[in-house]
Design a protein around this motif. Structure first.
Motif, PDB file in Angstrom:
ATOM      1  N   LEU A   1       0.847  -1.190   0.000  1.00  0.00           N
ATOM      2  CA  LEU A   1       0.000   0.000   0.000  1.00  0.00           C
ATOM      3  C   LEU A   1       0.885   1.244   0.000  1.00  0.00           C
ATOM      4  N   ALA A   2       0.652   2.109  -0.963  1.00  0.00           N
ATOM      5  CA  ALA A   2       1.393   3.374  -1.011  1.00  0.00           C
ATOM      6  C   ALA A   2       0.776   4.372  -0.049  1.00  0.00           C
ATOM      7  N   LEU A   3       1.619   5.212   0.528  1.00  0.00           N
ATOM      8  CA  LEU A   3       1.104   6.331   1.318  1.00  0.00           C
ATOM      9  C   LEU A   3       0.614   7.425   0.381  1.00  0.00           C
ATOM     10  N   ASP A   4      -0.324   8.200   0.863  1.00  0.00           N
ATOM     11  CA  ASP A   4      -0.840   9.307   0.068  1.00  0.00           C
ATOM     12  C   ASP A   4       0.269  10.296  -0.256  1.00  0.00           C
ATOM     13  N   ARG A   5       1.143  10.516   0.715  1.00  0.00           N
ATOM     14  CA  ARG A   5       2.375  11.281   0.508  1.00  0.00           C
ATOM     15  C   ARG A   5       3.389  10.753   1.517  1.00  0.00           C
ATOM     16  N   PRO A   6       4.674  10.789   1.189  1.00  0.00           N
ATOM     17  CA  PRO A   6       5.671  10.283   2.133  1.00  0.00           C
ATOM     18  C   PRO A   6       5.546  10.976   3.491  1.00  0.00           C
TER      19      PRO A   6
END
Length: 352
Positions: free
Chosen positions: A16-21
């Motif tokens: 799952l990618a974060l919405d922004r780092p």
């Protein structure tokens, strides 16, 4: 509970990618890779668990996968005890297996997970804080103001990547942006020397910061003890993993401890630690390691099982660009609405 030989454990990986780092003193986090587990009894009743390893906090991704494979084989051979032994020294894997067992048992007993954990009264909500990453002063203040506008009255700001003077200015700008009624906390993730922490605490006390998490390296129990009593409560996070509760209490090193179920090895362990520290008047705070919906919902149930729990770091769903399934926890006016369905109350995470 069904007989052990009637239980089957399945695992599948996710990323799952974060919405922004998310910038922290330990580096930037931009993705969460882990494993979803499903435990099924002979009647088809299901319990879910999640293992989301995080470097520096848990075992590696590879070690987690290997432990879950051993646990799956143990269940296949009809031995729950061997399954638990297989994950005993791998905190993320143990979190997944024990959460799945607890979810299954609570579902079989037709009770919400938090009541299975504590046998306490019905709890409708638990207070939560907003987590603000390490941006520049203007960005940090704007994100805090946005959180308050969305109903949060507690904001935790990540500090430690910049100079102490810069972090003091960031907190000052946040205080100006949110006003005096909002509770501010700061989390340094072991970034400072003792002298830097002293400087920060002096300024933070004037700015009304209530809690500072892990200002010094985890090994510095005496240093943390010396920082207490100057107007800002000291919370240990990494320190509880390195030393354990006995050493922290013996050194009088903390006013609060941060409980991450994934890092501690399960919500059962975290619940025991919460009860333990409360007896010696240390405040337990529950948070996540930026987990997906299964572990995050488990942490909400854990918080609901702790009497008079203060605001916890559970409002982390918005940090993810996508999730494993529907989130059953509604965030409303700075609180998490606790699911009252059987077990975790999580659905739609294991779609074929």
């Amino acid at each position: 509970m069904s007989r052990t030989e009637d239980l089957a454990l399945e695992c599948r990986s996710f990323s799952l990618a974060l919405d922004r780092p998310l910038a922290t003193a330990n580096g930037s986090i931009d993705t969460r890779d882990g494993f979803l587990v499903r435990l099924t009894d002979a009647d088809g009743t299901v319990g879910y668990g999640e293992a989301s390893p995080l470097p520096g906090w848990t075992e590696s991704h590879a070690d987690c996968e290997a432990a879950l494979d051993r646990a799956r084989d143990a269940f296949r051979n009809g031995d729950e005890r061997d399954a638990l032994e297989a994950v005993d020294r791998t905190s993320a894997a143990r979190h997944a297996v024990t959460l799945a067992i607890a979810d299954l048992k609570a579902t079989q007993e037709s009770t919400p997970l938090y009541r299975y954990l504590s046998e306490g009264p019905l709890v409708g909500r638990v207070p939560v804080n907003a987590t603000i990453g390490d941006g520049d002063p203007a960005e940090t203040a704007a994100r805090a103001r946005d959180a308050v506008d969305r109903g949060f009255d507690v904001c935790k700001v990540k500090v430690g990547r910049r100079s102490v003077d810069e972090d003091i200015e960031r907190i000052r700008r946040v205080r100006e942006a949110v006003g005096s009624a909002v509770d501010l906390r700061a989390d340094a993730n072991e970034a400072w020397t003792f002298e830097e922490a002293e400087t920060a605490i002096g300024a933070f006390a004037e700015l009304g910061v209530s809690i500072l998490e892990q200002p010094l390296p985890a090994g510095a129990l005496e240093g943390h003890a010396a920082l207490r009593g100057d107007g800002v409560a000291i919370a240990l996070d990494e320190g509880i993993l390195e030393h354990g509760v006995d050493a922290i209490c013996g050194a009088e090193a903390a006013d609060a401890v941060v409980l991450k179920p994934m890092a501690l090895g399960g919500i059962d362990v975290a619940r025991q630690v919460a009860a333990w520290v409360a007896e010696v008047e240390i405040t337990p705070l529950v948070t996540t390691t930026i987990d997906a919906v299964v572990a995050r919902t488990g942490a909400v149930h854990l918080a609901a099982a702790i009497p008079d729990v203060p605001a916890c770091g559970l409002a982390t769903a918005e940090l993810l660009a996508a999730d494993l399934g529907h989130d059953p926890v509604l965030l409303e006016n700075g609180s998490a609405v606790v699911p009252q369905a059987k077990g975790l109350g999580v659905e739609g995470v294991w779609e074929e």
